[in-house]
Design an enzyme around this catalytic site. Sequence first.
Site, PDB file in Angstrom:
ATOM      1  N   HIS A 118       0.850  -1.196   0.000  1.00 49.41           N
ATOM      2  CA  HIS A 118       0.000   0.000   0.000  1.00 49.41           C
ATOM      3  C   HIS A 118       0.883   1.243   0.000  1.00 49.41           C
ATOM      4  O   HIS A 118       1.698   1.425   0.909  1.00 49.41           O
ATOM      5  CB  HIS A 118      -0.898   0.009   1.238  1.00 49.41           C
ATOM      6  CG  HIS A 118      -1.953  -1.046   1.246  1.00 49.41           C
ATOM      7  ND1 HIS A 118      -2.325  -1.756   2.372  1.00 49.41           N
ATOM      8  CD2 HIS A 118      -2.722  -1.537   0.235  1.00 49.41           C
ATOM      9  CE1 HIS A 118      -3.275  -2.613   2.075  1.00 49.41           C
ATOM     10  NE2 HIS A 118      -3.532  -2.502   0.783  1.00 49.41           N
TER      11      HIS A 118
ATOM     12  N   PHE B 263       4.143   0.122   4.945  1.00 46.23           N
ATOM     13  CA  PHE B 263       4.726  -1.042   5.630  1.00 46.23           C
ATOM     14  C   PHE B 263       3.882  -2.301   5.492  1.00 46.23           C
ATOM     15  O   PHE B 263       3.768  -3.087   6.429  1.00 46.23           O
ATOM     16  CB  PHE B 263       4.974  -0.750   7.126  1.00 46.23           C
ATOM     17  CG  PHE B 263       5.520   0.614   7.416  1.00 46.23           C
ATOM     18  CD1 PHE B 263       6.619   1.114   6.716  1.00 46.23           C
ATOM     19  CD2 PHE B 263       4.953   1.423   8.380  1.00 46.23           C
ATOM     20  CE1 PHE B 263       7.140   2.373   6.992  1.00 46.23           C
ATOM     21  CE2 PHE B 263       5.457   2.688   8.658  1.00 46.23           C
ATOM     22  CZ  PHE B 263       6.554   3.158   7.963  1.00 46.23           C
ATOM     23  N   HIS B 264       3.312  -2.550   4.297  1.00 47.46           N
ATOM     24  CA  HIS B 264       2.454  -3.716   4.101  1.00 47.46           C
ATOM     25  C   HIS B 264       2.899  -4.614   2.949  1.00 47.46           C
ATOM     26  O   HIS B 264       2.074  -5.013   2.130  1.00 47.46           O
ATOM     27  CB  HIS B 264       1.006  -3.273   3.838  1.00 47.46           C
ATOM     28  CG  HIS B 264       0.385  -2.497   4.948  1.00 47.46           C
ATOM     29  ND1 HIS B 264      -0.756  -1.721   4.764  1.00 47.46           N
ATOM     30  CD2 HIS B 264       0.718  -2.374   6.254  1.00 47.46           C
ATOM     31  CE1 HIS B 264      -1.085  -1.151   5.908  1.00 47.46           C
ATOM     32  NE2 HIS B 264      -0.203  -1.532   6.830  1.00 47.46           N
ATOM     33  N   PRO B 265       4.183  -4.969   2.845  1.00 46.64           N
ATOM     34  CA  PRO B 265       4.577  -5.834   1.722  1.00 46.64           C
ATOM     35  C   PRO B 265       4.011  -7.246   1.876  1.00 46.64           C
ATOM     36  O   PRO B 265       4.074  -7.836   2.956  1.00 46.64           O
ATOM     37  CB  PRO B 265       6.104  -5.838   1.807  1.00 46.64           C
ATOM     38  CG  PRO B 265       6.402  -5.575   3.255  1.00 46.64           C
ATOM     39  CD  PRO B 265       5.324  -4.635   3.711  1.00 46.64           C
TER      40      PRO B 265
END
Length: 536
Positions: free
Chosen positions: A296, A471-473
């Site tokens: 995101h 911070f959403h890999p």
Amino acid sequence: MRSIGPFDYVIVGAGTAGCVLANRLSADPDVSVLLLEAGGKDDWIWIHIPVGYLYCIGNPRTDWCYKTAAEAGLNGRAINYPRGRVLGGSSSINAMLCLRGQARDYDEWARHSGDSGWAWRNVLPVFMKVEDHWRGADEKHGEGGEWRVETPRVKWEIIEAFRDAAVEAGIPSTEDFNRGDNEGVSRFEVNQKGGMRWNASKAFLRPALKRSNLTVVTGALVKRLRLEGRRVLGVEFFQGNEEVFAGARRETLLSAGAIGSPQILQLSGVGPGALLQQHGIPVAHDLPVGENLQDHLQLRLAFKVKNALTLNTLLDSWWSKAKIGLEYALFRSGPMTMPPSQLGAFVKSDPSQATPNLEYHVQPISLDRFGAPPHPFPAFTASVCNLRPGSRGHVRIASSDPRAHPAIAPNYLATPEDRRIAADSIRLTRRIVTGARALKPYEPEEFVPGPAFQSEEELVKAAGNIGTTIFHPVGTCRMGRENDPSAVVDPRLRVRGVERLRVIDASIMPTITSGNTNTPTVMIAERGSALITGKA
């Protein structure tokens, strides 16, 4: 090389998923479990004080300190890419926001995998099982589980005004983002307990540490999986300068996250053949490991305000900071309990969207960049991200040395649709802030990216200037049907074509969830442990 074990299960990575797995698998006293973590113990005070993320992110004590490649969509910028490197993993440094996503996310997973077990109706009971919700149990929430969920302990007038402005703009008010349809505006719920961060280590790992059949090794940097043909025998790792081999009788479980898990697979000869050959690694099995990276991208719009207290001004004196610290020490309340974002909103960028495709994170502070001091004037930030990006990136080893960071390329804003939604997001944010009566008394004035950006082309450029990871890999070892050539794991999370190996973490997501990804990772690990033990 020294050998330890063998163990029944070797788990690589003591992040969110690894902590859950260690708890569930070691519950059987006849099973031996080894949990390996490259980082250290989560015994630093700033891990547990909620605002401590300011000191944990970007700190090699707790963060891998990754950096992306230069991104065309970000106008040539490379950005920092934080990932937890400590017991609890990213749950020890993240925003603490508890969000499951939307029902359609999991129904899409079921379609991709051909397994209805991943559909919303079947994962909802898993979410409920692990949950300890502050309101208690009902038809969508659980009580008594390990994963504590509470409501924030501080309110800000300017944030409540943004909530009212969003309602004026047509976004409905809601009290719960976690019932399958998260449309609306509300305060976020957080993974905290009594004003302290509640990470996966506290929730799942610590209760299991008293078990004699669970061994935890920190400071363990994985070198590679040891394979015999296409059968995994265990894990080779460094502990300081010593090389150690841990054998696994039953299975090896990769839970190193969307960056670490593909890196370890590639170092072990499981990945794209051409990439492995480029680095002199023998190809054990050619799989699209490391592709399908999704994240995101948040666009951080900032507004100066008048007649309002914000953290910018509250942190401008040592006396104010001392009062904040004293309030926290005495009552576990006040600004030190704050997650990075207090207010959220889920909304459609345009009426053609079937469900909300944008998420807002609203904060009573503004900074030039993470780690920089607040601006010297009152301001707030309204960050907005596209929940379902069409852009796909990759994670690829840059060296055969396991100590070298992999190349990370999220490939943000690579599709026309992502660029259009980015421009629409900025327009919608401006409409909420400047078009509603609720914010008029505060005279909001946009200064990031600034009112000069107006046309579609200018807004896309502005998005590239201000966009950064939230911070959403996920997705780099994606789940799919057993005959899906683009899948790395099958619906039971077994690596296709490799024996005694599973990946159980956020990397298995075929598509990213419509919200923050930590609580979905808890669910993945809970369901993964049930798949291993036959209790699914």
